[in-house]
Design a protein around this motif. Structure first.
Motif, short mmCIF file in Angstrom:
data_model
loop_
_atom_site.label_atom_id
_atom_site.label_comp_id
_atom_site.label_asym_id
_atom_site.label_seq_id
_atom_site.Cartn_x
_atom_site.Cartn_y
_atom_site.Cartn_z
N GLU A 1 0.87 -1.18 0.00
CA GLU A 1 0.00 0.00 0.00
C GLU A 1 0.90 1.22 0.00
O GLU A 1 2.02 1.17 0.52
N PRO A 2 0.44 2.35 -0.56
CA PRO A 2 1.30 3.54 -0.63
C PRO A 2 1.88 3.97 0.72
O PRO A 2 3.03 4.38 0.79
N GLN A 3 1.13 3.83 1.79
CA GLN A 3 1.63 4.25 3.10
C GLN A 3 2.69 3.30 3.65
O GLN A 3 3.32 3.58 4.66
N GLN A 4 2.94 2.19 2.97
CA GLN A 4 3.98 1.25 3.40
C GLN A 4 5.28 1.40 2.61
O GLN A 4 6.18 0.57 2.71
N GLU A 5 5.41 2.49 1.85
CA GLU A 5 6.61 2.70 1.05
C GLU A 5 7.87 2.79 1.91
O GLU A 5 8.88 2.16 1.62
N ILE A 6 7.82 3.56 2.97
CA ILE A 6 9.01 3.73 3.82
C ILE A 6 9.36 2.43 4.53
O ILE A 6 10.53 2.03 4.57
N ALA A 7 8.36 1.74 5.07
CA ALA A 7 8.62 0.46 5.73
C ALA A 7 9.18 -0.54 4.74
O ALA A 7 10.11 -1.29 5.05
N GLY A 8 8.65 -0.54 3.52
CA GLY A 8 9.16 -1.43 2.49
C GLY A 8 10.60 -1.13 2.14
O GLY A 8 11.43 -2.04 2.02
N ARG A 9 10.91 0.15 2.00
CA ARG A 9 12.29 0.56 1.67
C ARG A 9 13.26 0.09 2.76
O ARG A 9 14.31 -0.47 2.47
N ARG A 10 12.91 0.32 4.00
CA ARG A 10 13.78 -0.09 5.10
C ARG A 10 13.96 -1.61 5.14
O ARG A 10 15.06 -2.11 5.36
N ALA A 11 12.88 -2.34 4.94
CA ALA A 11 12.96 -3.80 4.96
C ALA A 11 13.80 -4.33 3.79
O ALA A 11 14.60 -5.25 3.97
N VAL A 12 13.65 -3.74 2.61
CA VAL A 12 14.43 -4.15 1.44
C VAL A 12 15.91 -3.90 1.69
O VAL A 12 16.77 -4.75 1.43
N LEU A 13 16.26 -2.71 2.19
CA LEU A 13 17.66 -2.39 2.43
C LEU A 13 18.27 -3.28 3.51
O LEU A 13 19.43 -3.68 3.41
N ALA A 14 17.49 -3.60 4.53
CA ALA A 14 17.99 -4.50 5.58
C ALA A 14 18.27 -5.89 4.99
O ALA A 14 19.28 -6.51 5.31
N ALA A 15 17.40 -6.36 4.10
CA ALA A 15 17.61 -7.66 3.46
C ALA A 15 18.86 -7.62 2.58
O ALA A 15 19.64 -8.57 2.56
N CYS A 16 19.06 -6.51 1.87
CA CYS A 16 20.27 -6.36 1.04
C CYS A 16 21.52 -6.41 1.90
O CYS A 16 22.51 -7.07 1.56
N GLN A 17 21.48 -5.72 3.02
CA GLN A 17 22.65 -5.67 3.90
C GLN A 17 22.97 -7.05 4.47
O GLN A 17 24.13 -7.42 4.60
N ARG A 18 21.94 -7.82 4.80
CA ARG A 18 22.17 -9.16 5.35
C ARG A 18 22.71 -10.13 4.30
O ARG A 18 23.56 -10.96 4.59
N ASN A 19 22.22 -10.03 3.08
CA ASN A 19 22.54 -11.02 2.05
C ASN A 19 23.70 -10.64 1.14
O ASN A 19 24.39 -11.53 0.65
#
Length: 125
Positions: free
Chosen positions: A60-78
């Motif tokens: 949902e549009p209001q989840q853009e920031i949460a999505g961005r943070r979660a994606v970057l955290a996954a990138c950092q881990r992997n």
């Protein structure tokens, strides 16, 4: 707006098995509850070198920031040794058989990444 994760250049990390790192990243991204769809592209960026670009469609549009943070955290881990950029998009361009059209995707998101890299204040959430 995209956000960047810069690798820790001072950390002595063991050699990364890139293929397994990308596979693990894609698997983790598919599990995120705030991301409806995403695509991972490994590319070279001028002056930065190797990078991973993740274009994602927020649930949902209001989840853009949460999505961005979660994606970057996954990138950092992997893939901790690569610069990572997370860019919210309306849709991921795909071919008839469902494969991501990487060239088209990069054409869409690279201008935003360039703007964000030129103006780090614009990346702040």
């Amino acid at each position: 707006m995209s956000v960047t994760h810069a690798p820790d250049l001072y950390e002595d990390a063991p050699d990364t098995d890139w293929e397994s790192g990308f596979f693990a990243l894609e698997g983790e991204l598919l599990e995120l509850s705030c991301v409806r769809e995403c695509a991972v592209v490994h590319t070279e960026l001028p002056e930065l070198g190797e990078a991973v670009v993740v274009a994602y469609v927020p649930l949902e549009p209001q989840q853009e920031i949460a999505g961005r943070r979660a994606v970057l955290a996954a990138c950092q881990r992997n893939l901790p040794a690569l610069y990572a950029h997370a860019v919210a998009v309306d849709e991921v361009p795909r071919g008839v058989e469902g494969a991501v059209r990487e060239g088209e995707l990069l054409d869409r998101v690279l201008p935003q990444i360039a703007r964000d890299l030129m103006s780090p204040a614009a990346m702040a959430d």
